[in-house]
Design a protein around this motif. Structure first.
Motif, PDB file in Angstrom:
ATOM      1  N   SER A  86      -9.813   1.881   3.923  1.00 39.07           N
ATOM      2  CA  SER A  86     -10.328   0.560   3.575  1.00 39.07           C
ATOM      3  C   SER A  86     -10.605  -0.281   4.810  1.00 39.07           C
ATOM      4  N   PHE A  87     -10.071   0.116   5.943  1.00 42.42           N
ATOM      5  CA  PHE A  87     -10.418  -0.601   7.169  1.00 42.42           C
ATOM      6  C   PHE A  87     -11.885  -0.374   7.505  1.00 42.42           C
ATOM      7  N   ALA A  88     -12.423   0.740   7.047  1.00 43.11           N
ATOM      8  CA  ALA A  88     -13.857   0.956   7.229  1.00 43.11           C
ATOM      9  C   ALA A  88     -14.586   0.246   6.113  1.00 43.11           C
ATOM     10  N   CYS A  89     -14.186   0.552   4.883  1.00 46.50           N
ATOM     11  CA  CYS A  89     -14.873  -0.007   3.738  1.00 46.50           C
ATOM     12  C   CYS A  89     -13.981   0.231   2.539  1.00 46.50           C
ATOM     13  N   ALA A  90     -13.799  -0.795   1.726  1.00 47.27           N
ATOM     14  CA  ALA A  90     -12.892  -0.662   0.590  1.00 47.27           C
ATOM     15  C   ALA A  90     -13.417   0.332  -0.439  1.00 47.27           C
ATOM     16  N   ILE A  91     -14.716   0.592  -0.424  1.00 51.06           N
ATOM     17  CA  ILE A  91     -15.275   1.469  -1.462  1.00 51.06           C
ATOM     18  C   ILE A  91     -14.761   2.906  -1.347  1.00 51.06           C
ATOM     19  N   LEU A  95      -5.697  -2.753  -5.975  1.00 47.79           N
ATOM     20  CA  LEU A  95      -5.728  -4.216  -5.964  1.00 47.79           C
ATOM     21  C   LEU A  95      -5.480  -4.807  -4.582  1.00 47.79           C
ATOM     22  N   ILE A  96      -4.832  -4.058  -3.698  1.00 44.69           N
ATOM     23  CA  ILE A  96      -4.602  -4.626  -2.363  1.00 44.69           C
ATOM     24  C   ILE A  96      -5.538  -4.037  -1.306  1.00 44.69           C
ATOM     25  N   ALA A  97      -6.239  -2.959  -1.649  1.00 44.53           N
ATOM     26  CA  ALA A  97      -7.107  -2.310  -0.654  1.00 44.53           C
ATOM     27  C   ALA A  97      -8.113  -3.280  -0.017  1.00 44.53           C
ATOM     28  N   PRO A  98      -8.720  -4.196  -0.802  1.00 47.23           N
ATOM     29  CA  PRO A  98      -9.717  -5.066  -0.181  1.00 47.23           C
ATOM     30  C   PRO A  98      -9.138  -6.070   0.821  1.00 47.23           C
ATOM     31  N   PHE A  99      -7.811  -6.159   0.945  1.00 49.24           N
ATOM     32  CA  PHE A  99      -7.235  -7.033   1.973  1.00 49.24           C
ATOM     33  C   PHE A  99      -7.341  -6.412   3.365  1.00 49.24           C
ATOM     34  N   MET A 100      -7.525  -5.095   3.415  1.00 49.60           N
ATOM     35  CA  MET A 100      -7.658  -4.459   4.715  1.00 49.60           C
ATOM     36  C   MET A 100      -8.976  -4.924   5.329  1.00 49.60           C
ATOM     37  N   SER A 101      -8.938  -5.331   6.567  1.00 50.71           N
ATOM     38  CA  SER A 101     -10.155  -5.872   7.169  1.00 50.71           C
ATOM     39  C   SER A 101     -11.206  -4.783   7.329  1.00 50.71           C
ATOM     40  N   CYS A 102     -12.194  -4.789   6.441  1.00 47.73           N
ATOM     41  CA  CYS A 102     -13.202  -3.732   6.462  1.00 47.73           C
ATOM     42  C   CYS A 102     -14.261  -4.045   7.515  1.00 47.73           C
ATOM     43  N   SER A 103     -15.127  -3.074   7.736  1.00 48.41           N
ATOM     44  CA  SER A 103     -16.123  -3.254   8.790  1.00 48.41           C
ATOM     45  C   SER A 103     -17.101  -4.374   8.463  1.00 48.41           C
ATOM     46  N   ALA A 104     -17.236  -4.717   7.178  1.00 55.55           N
ATOM     47  CA  ALA A 104     -18.147  -5.800   6.825  1.00 55.55           C
ATOM     48  C   ALA A 104     -17.620  -7.147   7.321  1.00 55.55           C
ATOM     49  N   PHE A 126     -10.395 -17.229   5.685  1.00 57.01           N
ATOM     50  CA  PHE A 126     -10.970 -17.113   4.348  1.00 57.01           C
ATOM     51  C   PHE A 126     -11.556 -15.722   4.134  1.00 57.01           C
ATOM     52  N   PHE A 127     -12.242 -15.236   5.145  1.00 58.22           N
ATOM     53  CA  PHE A 127     -12.891 -13.926   5.013  1.00 58.22           C
ATOM     54  C   PHE A 127     -11.902 -12.772   4.999  1.00 58.22           C
ATOM     55  N   VAL A 128     -10.749 -12.951   5.637  1.00 53.66           N
ATOM     56  CA  VAL A 128      -9.731 -11.889   5.575  1.00 53.66           C
ATOM     57  C   VAL A 128      -9.299 -11.699   4.127  1.00 53.66           C
TER      58      VAL A 128
END
Lengths: 666, 78
Positions: A346-351, A371-380, A614-616
């Motif tokens: 998910s650090f690359a991409c949550a998908i 549910l928590i994966a999108p908290f990882m700072s993805c490349s976007a 906010f973005f994190v």
């Protein structure tokens, strides 16, 4: 239709344990004749290719890696459906090729004995035979074949060994009835455990008859490597070091190709602008599509690199060790050690990260991880961080040598991880209450990664990202551009004239430069009156306490579609809304110079930091929402995720901004 | 004595695997069944999970999962 045995085209399933060399064999048999898709309704990868059997051809279906067919996980369920012919558009297989790792014979044969029970002819392909023989073990393949009651063929994908023989056997067996019921489960009494016991007894006997293990030279290379890599102290230190190196490499190696891509899209925009008559079409193409999609595709080098590293770590066997090292920490918040891989991805991409959660068998553990994966700072998020740091914190150091930018970057990653762990802890004690998930996992032997597999993995995952840029982000860019472009402001001609003027300035994309020659248009008049501007104004009271003005509001709304859209939106906003002067040719300086309606500077370092926070934490990604919906098969969980993440994001940004002001920052 | 109590480097034969849970079944599918020899390789940095060697490969499992595997009283020589 001919009789079964004379079919001109066969369907063959390739089954095997993870790490048994299945992918390598699949690649070797099908060459480049492959296609990858998903099974209907789920995100299990469906890989098939054409295998030339000599006088006829076959569709070879690469089943997911399995230890058993008991259907306790999604992969096992899918594999079973394929074998029993329950998957749409896949006829039941004529033959199953069971890939068996010779160096791990007994455990690998377990799946094979289960395959016997489906009444489909089975051929065993024995891999890693070279490693096996190097260890001075001996195997009597004819005897093993006789004991198991099915053909056994030693294959070596690199040396092409056994390929022809395998094809011949498959050809011969297709259409024959398999000799089932097999005595492999020995007519065991009822009860699942007794059945497992019987299968293993059958295997032990077959292996004892045919294999002579060389007990004296037991290599156990992997255990020796692990003395360092999973050492109580060094193990964790090395893990941290590896992750740091990976991130460092991603940032430094990607800079050059990213700059080149950036310049390339810039040049493309200029070329399009120069070759088209000025007007709405040119504006749409350059300001909408090329700026929007290009601004996102620029991050492709970073994403390729991250996926390259993840694929290497996966293929060498190190990722399983990382899960082993971290399981205790993960289980303390109620997660499985296996959650490490999805979270890392998910650090690359949550998908892909969320897609990777399907290795977690228990539904509650899986949902908690999703549910928590999108908290990882993805490349976007990187473009957002990079932009903010570049604009307000560049060149500053702490203690004279550590760059402030790097520290902030690390802080953002840490913030995401910390919040994720807290949320997981709470979820696993409330909504998703369940005992800690089992952790029974093979630590595969260390292997040199196969270059082909690594690159294949990298490209498949990166393709998801590109596809997104071509679909979701393209659509959003166009919509956004339109929302900002319409309705046209009340001074007809002024915009058209400036476009004409810029058209005459050959090759210049800075198109509003001439605006000052006309009756000066109040700054941002077009944007203010546009649909997007009105939306931004509408939400301004809500985001005011975070220090954001309505223009940032427009960008925020847009970025709920995809985070990186913030950058393209800001580029569009500051191009459309404000005549750029000669100095401010880059977005960074445009942001630094931006003034709000009362003439105050909009952006301060504190605003930038608040925006980063906010973005994190906020759930701003349509594609992730879509994938969570698909993976959880529930709108309520999906909406819950969007809601709680955005709530936390708002709260944290509020605290950052107001706290910062109390401490005397602007 | 259970698998969780096995000392580092020591080998013993599995006597029984208790229970009918998913954990038990998974363990058995991975080859941990009565009569097979298991060797303790190590425990992870925080004392959990454990790494054992069974049927010639490395298997990681948690301490509480290892508790459902009962071992024979006598140590086996490898």
């Amino acid at each position: 239709m001919n009789e079964n045995g004379n079919k001109s085209h066969l369907t063959i399933a390739l089954a095997g344990n993870p790490n048994a060399g299945k992918t390598t064999l699949f690649n070797s048999l099908t060459g480049l004749n492959q296609k990858v898709a998903n099974y209907p309704g789920v995100t299990v990868e469906r890989k098939e290719g054409i295998w030339d059997l000599g006088d006829r051809t076959a569709t070879l279906i690469d089943l997911p890696g399995l230890y058993s067919l008991d259907a306790t996980s999604l992969d096992e369920q899918i594999a079973r459906d394929v074998i029993t012919g329950k998957v749409e558009n896949i006829p039941p297989p004529d033959v199953i090729v069971s890939v068996v790792d010779a160096t791990n014979l007994e455990r690998n044969l377990y799946l094979t004995t289960q395959l016997f029970e489906y009444g489909i002819p089975v051929v065993v392909a024995l891999t890693m035979i070279d490693v096996f023989e190097k260890r001075k073990h001996e195997i009597d393949i004819a005897k093993l074949s006789a004991s198991l009651g099915v053909p056994v063929i030693a294959v070596n994908s690199k040396a092409e060994r056994g390929k022809r023989e395998l094809a011949e056997k498959v050809n011969a067996l297709a259409g024959t009835a398999s000799k089932i019921p097999h005595e492999s489960n020995g007519g065991a009494p009822n009860g699942e455990n007794a059945l497992i016991f019987a299968r293993y007894n059958f295997i032990s006997k077959a292996v004892q008859d045919s294999v002579k293990h060389n007990d004296k030279i037991e290599h156990r290379v992997s255990e020796k490597i692990d003395r360092v890599l999973t050492h109580k102290v060094f193990g964790l230190a090395i893990l941290v070091l590896i992750l740091l190196t990976v991130f460092q490499a991603i940032f430094s190696w990607a800079t050059l190709p990213m700059d080149l891509l950036d310049k390339g899209f810039g040049a493309l925009g200029d070329a399009v602008r120069a070759s088209l008559p000025p007007g709405i079409l040119a504006d749409l193409l350059v300001d909408g599509i090329i700026a929007g999609v290009g601004g996102v595709l620029v991050f492709l080098p970073q994403i390729l690199l991250l996926f390259l590293f993840i694929s290497i770590l996966e293929d060498t066997g190190y990722l399983a060790r990382a899960a082993f090292l971290l399981d205790k920490l993960m289980s303390r918040v109620g997660l499985h050690g296996k959650a490490f891989l999805p979270l890392m991805s998910s650090f690359a991409c949550a998908i892909p990260g969320i897609m990777a959660t399907r290795t977690i068998e228990n539904k509650r553990d899986r949902f908690a991880t999703i549910l928590i994966a999108p908290f990882m700072s993805c490349s976007a998020r990187l473009p957002v961080y990079t932009l903010m740091i570049g604009a307000f914190f560049a060149g500053q150091t702490v203690f004279g040598f550590i760059s402030l930018g790097a520290i902030l970057m690390l802080a953002m990653y840490t913030l995401g991880i910390t919040v994720a762990l807290i949320v997981a802890f709470i979820l696993k004690r409330t909504l998703l209450k369940a005992p800690p998930p089992p952790f029974i996992m093979e630590l595969p032997p260390y292997r040199m990664p196969s270059i082909r597999t690594v690159f294949q993995n990298m490209l498949t995952r990166a393709w998801l990202f590109v596809k997104r840029a071509g679909t979701v982000i393209l659509a959003i860019s166009i919509i956004l551009w339109a929302l900002m472009y319409f309705p046209r402001s009340s001074q007809p001609g002024s915009s058209g004239q400036s476009s004409v003027a810029s058209g005459q300035q050959a090759g210049s994309s800075v198109n509003e430069q001439q605006t000052t020659n006309n009756e000066p248009l109040p700054e941002g008049e077009q944007l203010r009156n546009s649909f997007a501007g009105r939306l931004g104004h509408a939400i301004e009271p809500v985001i005011r306490p975070l220090g954001f003005d309505w223009k940032i509001g427009v960008a925020l709304i847009a970025s709920f579609a995809a985070r990186e859209v913030l950058v393209s939106t800001l580029s569009i906003i500051y191009n459309v809304g404000k005549g750029e002067n000669e100095e401010s040719e880059t977005l960074i300086s445009a942001i630094r110079d931006a003034k709000d309606d009362s003439g105050r500077t909009v952006w301060t370092p504190l605003t930038a930091l608040t925006l980063m926070v906010f973005f994190v934490l906020a759930m701003q990604c349509m594609s992730t929402v879509a994938i969570v919906r698909r993976e959880t098969n529930s709108w309520s969980w999906t909406l819950f995720m969007v809601g709680y993440m955005t709530g936390i994001a708002y709260l944290a940004s509020f605290l950052t901004y107001q706290g910062g002001r109390m401490l005397g920052f602007q | 004595m259970t698998l969780a109590e096995l000392a580092k480097g020591e080998s013993r034969t599995v006597l029984s695997v208790r229970g009918e849970s998913l954990v038990t079944r998974r363990l058995m599918e991975m080859g941990v069944i009565p009569g097979v020899a298991v060797r303790m390789v190590k425990s992870a940095p925080f004392g959990d999970p454990l790494e054992i060697n069974v049927r010639g490969y490395s298997l990681a499992l948690r301490r509480n999962e290892a508790e459902s595997v009962e071992l024979e009283q006598v140590a086996t020589n490898e």
